[in-house]
Scaffold this active site. Structure first.
Site, PDB file in Angstrom:
ATOM      1  N   THR A 120     -18.468  21.377   1.604  1.00 38.88           N
ATOM      2  CA  THR A 120     -18.314  20.023   1.045  1.00 38.88           C
ATOM      3  C   THR A 120     -19.686  19.449   0.714  1.00 38.88           C
ATOM      4  OG1 THR A 120     -18.352  18.844   3.167  1.00 38.88           O
ATOM      5  CG2 THR A 120     -16.206  19.667   2.403  1.00 38.88           C
ATOM      6  N   ASP A 121     -20.708  19.899   1.438  1.00 37.03           N
ATOM      7  CA  ASP A 121     -22.064  19.433   1.133  1.00 37.03           C
ATOM      8  C   ASP A 121     -22.484  19.882  -0.268  1.00 37.03           C
ATOM      9  OD1 ASP A 121     -24.487  18.097   2.267  1.00 37.03           O
ATOM     10  OD2 ASP A 121     -25.369  20.033   1.747  1.00 37.03           O
ATOM     11  N   ASN A 147       2.987  -8.913  -3.822  1.00 36.76           N
ATOM     12  CA  ASN A 147       3.336 -10.287  -4.196  1.00 36.76           C
ATOM     13  C   ASN A 147       2.468 -11.227  -3.353  1.00 36.76           C
ATOM     14  OD1 ASN A 147       4.538 -12.596  -5.074  1.00 36.76           O
ATOM     15  ND2 ASN A 147       6.641 -12.000  -4.560  1.00 36.76           N
ATOM     16  N   ARG A 198       7.442 -21.459  -9.473  1.00 42.61           N
ATOM     17  CA  ARG A 198       6.559 -21.008  -8.389  1.00 42.61           C
ATOM     18  C   ARG A 198       5.306 -20.392  -8.997  1.00 42.61           C
ATOM     19  NH1 ARG A 198       8.866 -15.110  -6.138  1.00 42.61           N
ATOM     20  NH2 ARG A 198       8.823 -14.112  -8.173  1.00 42.61           N
ATOM     21  N   PHE A 201      12.507 -17.511  -8.972  1.00 46.80           N
ATOM     22  CA  PHE A 201      13.143 -16.465  -8.162  1.00 46.80           C
ATOM     23  C   PHE A 201      14.378 -17.062  -7.517  1.00 46.80           C
ATOM     24  CE2 PHE A 201      13.598 -13.632  -4.392  1.00 46.80           C
ATOM     25  CZ  PHE A 201      13.786 -12.454  -5.094  1.00 46.80           C
ATOM     26  N   GLN A 216       9.512  -7.807 -10.075  1.00 47.70           N
ATOM     27  CA  GLN A 216      10.014  -6.537 -10.586  1.00 47.70           C
ATOM     28  C   GLN A 216      10.097  -6.576 -12.117  1.00 47.70           C
ATOM     29  OE1 GLN A 216      11.052  -8.155  -7.862  1.00 47.70           O
ATOM     30  NE2 GLN A 216      12.062  -6.795  -6.399  1.00 47.70           N
ATOM     31  N   LYS A 262     -15.351  16.653  -0.396  1.00 44.90           N
ATOM     32  CA  LYS A 262     -16.250  15.580   0.049  1.00 44.90           C
ATOM     33  C   LYS A 262     -15.687  14.268  -0.474  1.00 44.90           C
ATOM     34  CE  LYS A 262     -20.079  16.089   1.856  1.00 44.90           C
ATOM     35  NZ  LYS A 262     -20.191  16.468   3.293  1.00 44.90           N
ATOM     36  N   HIS A 285       1.905 -14.255  -2.065  1.00 44.79           N
ATOM     37  CA  HIS A 285       2.729 -15.455  -1.923  1.00 44.79           C
ATOM     38  C   HIS A 285       1.879 -16.723  -1.830  1.00 44.79           C
ATOM     39  CE1 HIS A 285       6.110 -12.819  -1.244  1.00 44.79           C
ATOM     40  NE2 HIS A 285       5.533 -12.285  -0.175  1.00 44.79           N
TER      41      HIS A 285
HETATM   42  O1  LIG Z   1       9.628 -11.538  -7.354  1.00 50.31           O
HETATM   43  C1  LIG Z   1      10.118 -11.399  -6.227  1.00 50.31           C
HETATM   44  N1  LIG Z   1      10.810 -10.269  -5.915  1.00 50.31           N
HETATM   45  C2  LIG Z   1      11.369 -10.048  -4.698  1.00 50.31           C
HETATM   46  O2  LIG Z   1      12.004  -9.002  -4.456  1.00 50.31           O
HETATM   47  C3  LIG Z   1      11.200 -11.059  -3.726  1.00 50.31           C
HETATM   48  N2  LIG Z   1      11.611 -11.174  -2.431  1.00 50.31           N
HETATM   49  C4  LIG Z   1      11.133 -12.373  -1.981  1.00 50.31           C
HETATM   50  O3  LIG Z   1      11.297 -12.793  -0.812  1.00 50.31           O
HETATM   51  N3  LIG Z   1      10.446 -13.025  -2.955  1.00 50.31           N
HETATM   52  C5  LIG Z   1      10.472 -12.225  -4.061  1.00 50.31           C
HETATM   53  N4  LIG Z   1       9.942 -12.369  -5.290  1.00 50.31           N
END
Ligand SMILES: O=c1[nH]c(=O)c2[nH]c(=O)[nH]c2[nH]1
Length: 285
Positions: free
Chosen positions: A57-58, A239, A170, A153, A213, A12, A241
């Site tokens: 499941t009930d 991410n 950024r 970056f 990463q 469930k 953005h």
């Molecule tokens: O921290 C980031 N890792 C990426 O692999 C990546 N690729 C991207 O376009 N921007 C970023 N920023």
């Protein structure tokens, strides 16, 4: 060519249970979404429709509510009780996996029985039990964080499709989805969760980031360093953005003050940080 039943499970999904502890005038609330998933000797129902081994499941849903009547406590402990119950009482059931999400509520001031929904992040657990082995995974999902600077970056490869500019400053924002596997089955689950959550936040704050990463690894490392009983942590970081808006058409400069928050597409950075010496456990996930 022979055709056969492959791996299967049933249960469930998303039983919503809210429990109020009212043993004192100051009430406490536990708000859960519980999913049960059982597997075992279930070939008959699939091949002939013989349901002799199929705990409905009930019934699984009712069990969640009945167990909640006895008290819930920490979600890991609740899931362990449920998993053991299904496997230990139903002979054909060889494995139970219980997933629990917990939604946060905050007391409004000192009010004894009034609450406001807390942070959007959800605490989770997945407990797997097969009669012999137990795995406990705890986690947090949707923990949204943002650093308004200390993120760069650059240095990435460029080809004929690359338009992204390099940046030395950024916004770095993500919604942390992290799940960590315990090496033990009895912990102070609440304290462990609070410590892991704090470690994730501290690493996010404390890492001058050259990539999401790098931040992911730092977060995982911090969680494992603070809790030696954790075997591994898996992180999935969208991410989120934030693009600097071009205000030149309006005759305005924009020194990193006004951004467009884009919701899709988004980079998705995923990784595992693991401790040597713990056997891997794919079953746990
Ligand atoms: O921290 C980031 N890792 C990426 O692999 C990546 N690729 C991207 O376009 N921007 C970023 N920023």
């Amino acid at each position: 060519m022979a055709i056969a039943l492959g791996p299967n499970q049933y249960g469930k999904a998303e039983t919503r249970v809210v429990r109020i502890d009212r043993d004192s005038p100051v009430h406490r609330i536990t708000d859960l979404n519980v999913s049960t998933s059982l597997s075992g000797d279930l070939i008959d129902t699939h091949l002939t429709g013989d349901n002799a081994k199929v705990l409905p499941t009930d019934t699984q849903k009712n069990t969640v509510y009945a167990f909640a009547r006895e008290g819930i406590g920490e979600i890991e402990a609740f899931a362990l009780r449920l998993a053991r119950h299904f496997v230990d009482t139903q002979e054909p059931i060889h494995r139970a996996r219980i997933r629990v999400e917990q939604y946060a509520w905050q007391r409004i001031g000192d009010a004894p029985h009034s609450f406001a929904r807390g942070e959007a992040a959800v605490r989770t657990t997945t407990v797997t039990y097969d009669g012999t082995n137990t795995h406990v995974v705890s986690g947090v999902e949707g923990l949204v964080v943002l650093n308004s600077t200390d993120s760069e970056f650059w240095g990435f490869p460029r080809d004929e499709y690359t338009t992204l500019g390099e940046t030395q400053d950024r916004i770095l924002a993500t919604a942390v989805n992290a799940h960590w596997r315990h090496g033990t089955h009895s912990e102070d689950w609440g304290a462990s969760y609070a410590q892991a959550r704090q470690a994730l936040l501290d690493a996010f704050v404390g890492t001058y980031s050259y990539s999401l990463q790098q931040t992911l690894y730092a977060m995982g490392q911090q969680v494992l360093e603070r809790q030696p009983t954790l075997a591994e942590i898996r992180l999935s970081l969208p991410n989120k953005h934030h693009f600097v808006m071009d205000l030149e058409p309006f005759g305005l400069t924009n020194p990193g003050e006004v951004f467009h928050a884009d919701d899709r597409p988004y980079g998705l950075i995923q990784g595992t940080v693991q401790r040597d010496g713990f056997p891997s456990a794919e079953d746990a996930w």
